[in-house]
Design a protein around this motif. Structure first.
Motif, PDB file in Angstrom:
ATOM      1  N   LYS A 417       2.601 -17.135 -25.204  1.00  0.00           N
ATOM      2  CA  LYS A 417       3.826 -17.397 -24.451  1.00  0.00           C
ATOM      3  C   LYS A 417       4.475 -18.704 -24.885  1.00  0.00           C
ATOM      4  O   LYS A 417       5.705 -18.798 -25.009  1.00  0.00           O
ATOM      5  N   SER A 421       8.186 -18.947 -26.632  1.00  0.00           N
ATOM      6  CA  SER A 421       9.195 -19.785 -26.004  1.00  0.00           C
ATOM      7  C   SER A 421       9.754 -20.806 -26.992  1.00  0.00           C
ATOM      8  O   SER A 421      10.968 -21.041 -27.032  1.00  0.00           O
ATOM      9  N   ASP A 426      11.543 -12.965 -27.772  1.00  0.00           N
ATOM     10  CA  ASP A 426      11.052 -12.159 -26.670  1.00  0.00           C
ATOM     11  C   ASP A 426       9.916 -11.267 -27.160  1.00  0.00           C
ATOM     12  O   ASP A 426       9.933 -10.813 -28.316  1.00  0.00           O
ATOM     13  N   GLN A 428       9.318  -8.253 -26.571  1.00  0.00           N
ATOM     14  CA  GLN A 428       9.797  -6.923 -26.973  1.00  0.00           C
ATOM     15  C   GLN A 428      10.267  -6.898 -28.418  1.00  0.00           C
ATOM     16  O   GLN A 428      10.271  -5.847 -29.070  1.00  0.00           O
ATOM     17  N   ASP A 429      10.657  -8.064 -28.962  1.00  0.00           N
ATOM     18  CA  ASP A 429      11.110  -8.127 -30.352  1.00  0.00           C
ATOM     19  C   ASP A 429       9.969  -7.961 -31.347  1.00  0.00           C
ATOM     20  O   ASP A 429      10.210  -7.781 -32.544  1.00  0.00           O
TER      21      ASP A 429
END
Length: 445
Positions: A417, A421, A426, A428-429
């Motif tokens: 994460k 960030s 993201d 999903q990418d």
């Protein structure tokens, strides 16, 4: 020294009273071990029972006569109480017995003074000793409490006692500043490890539970080991490698004991903060000891005092080689999470058993929240790919016909994460492709 007293001898008379639970003394067997660890030679133990300590002598006048007879019979130069005496009680008993009197706190301080090896350890012991001494200073200087009158002796100068108190306060202040510097240095080290995502595992436990032996078995550090109380005083830290985790820091700490003097807890706070800031505590327990449950409770009390009681903990039952029919194993809770490991951390590799189970249990606890998937990175995600490699999180990679890079990664979810960030990407990418692993190993972010 500050004290004008009879010289101490090694022959010691021990005193242990049974008192109401609120002020009860500790196990007399442990008390005798403490005396032996300090280098004393206990020749007799005086026991008795009272509903409350005597205000002047702690023990009654009848027991005091018995004690005086034992001191003379054995020509003992030292009397040690398995209790905490007030300064006036200690002074009164010394006056009657005409020999050195020591209470439990003074005994433990003496052991710590013998064991300290590093500069930091010596400073911590000296601070505790000075603070203990400051409450008892008056008895050593009763002959100089007031400046005597008379020709040539009158004047406004401070008394010898006041002068010594001032010197003590100055020394305590100086040591406090040095230890504060040590505390800040340790805090900087902890922050650096945190930035590098290196977890810290601290060994805690009752004294003589085998922490240093286990530390050597894991790290081969060659830390001093001996079958005596408080064999290890100075903290030691080593880097270790754990399966699925990578690098970690293992810290060995001072052993705990029943009614550990508060001054020692305060003086060793800089050292104990290593346990209070750890990611995981290994609570080493002397498995075959009769007082095992009592020792666990005492360690819990100290951990609560240093505010380390909420840190994840793994119980490590050591010395199973002394238990008939006991084999190494991992105990898990209903969710499959390790809660205890049974092992034997003997000095010789041939006699050790269960160390690999300990590594597995530690890894399971530190990787409880892992991300293990195959992901697909587009060509403009090279910076993320480099970050994953630097983290040693890449298990395998290949390139697809469309130019995307498919890599299998395994790392803590919190680290992933943080990377996503920082790269403004993201999840999903990444086109996640689940691995065929067990559900407890594959967790979604």
């Amino acid at each position: 020294m500050f004290f004008d007293r009879p010289d101490s001898g090694e022959l010691a008379i021990l005193v242990h009273l049974e008192l109401p639970k609120a002020v009860a003394a500790d196990d007399p067997r442990e008390f005798e071990e403490l005396v032996l660890s300090a280098g004393g030679d206990p020749v007799e133990m005086l026991t008795g029972a009272r509903s409350a300590p005597h205000s002047k002598y702690f023990i009654g006048t009848g027991k005091l006569d018995e004690l005086l007879q034992l001191v003379r019979e054995h020509d003992a130069g030292l009397v040690i109480f398995n209790h905490e005496l007030s300064p006036s009680q200690e002074r009164n008993i010394e006056k009657e017995l005409e020999c050195r009197v020591l209470d439990r706190t003074g005994l433990i301080l003496d052991i710590f003074a013998q064991r300290a090896r590093t500069h930091e350890g010596k400073l911590q012991v000296e601070l505790a000793q000075l603070e203990h001494m400051s409450t008892r200073l008056i008895r050593g200087w009763t002959h100089l409490e007031r400046q005597k009158g008379g020709i040539g002796l009158r004047g406004p100068g401070e008394t010898q006692l006041e002068s010594d108190r001032r010197l003590l306060r100055a020394r305590i202040k100086t040591i406090g500043k040095r230890l504060e510097k040590v505390r800040k240095q340790r805090e900087q080290g902890r922050r650096a490890r945190s930035r590098a995502d290196i977890p810290t595992v601290s060994l805690v436990g009752y004294t003589n539970a085998g922490k240093s032996t286990l530390f050597n078995a894991i790290t081969e550090a060659g830390v001093y080991v001996r079958d005596q109380l408080f064999a290890t005083l100075d903290p030691t830290m080593r880097r270790i490698n754990l399966p699925d985790v990578g690098g970690a820091v293992l810290a060995d700490t001072v052993g705990f004991i029943s009614n550990l003097p508060h001054r020692l807890v305060e003086s060793f706070r800089a050292t104990l903060e290593e346990a209070a800031s750890a990611d995981l505590l290994l609570h080493v327990i002397d498995a075959p000891a009769d007082e095992r449950l009592h020792n666990i409770e005492q360690v819990d009390l100290v951990l609560e005092e240093i505010k380390a009681h909420q840190i994840p903990r793994l119980l490590v039952y050591n010395k199973i080689d002394l238990m008939e029919g006991m084999a190494p194993r991992i105990d898990r809770d209903d969710l499959g999470k390790p809660v205890a490991v049974w092992l034997s951390a003997r000095d010789s590799q041939e006699d050790r058993a269960g160390i690999e189970l300990l590594f597995k249990a530690i890894s399971d606890l530190l990787t409880d929240d892992m991300f293990h998937e195959k992901v697909s990175l587009s060509g403009d995600m090279g910076s993320l790919r480099a970050r994953l490699h630097r983290q040693n999180a890449v298990l395998g990679e290949s390139y697809l016909p469309d130019g995307r890079c498919e890599i299998e990664i395994r790392l803590p979810q919190v680290d992933l994460k943080r990377m996503l960030s920082a790269e403004n990407i993201d999840l999903q990418d990444l086109a996640v492709q689940p691995q065929q692993d067990s559900d407890d190993e594959r967790l979604a972010v």
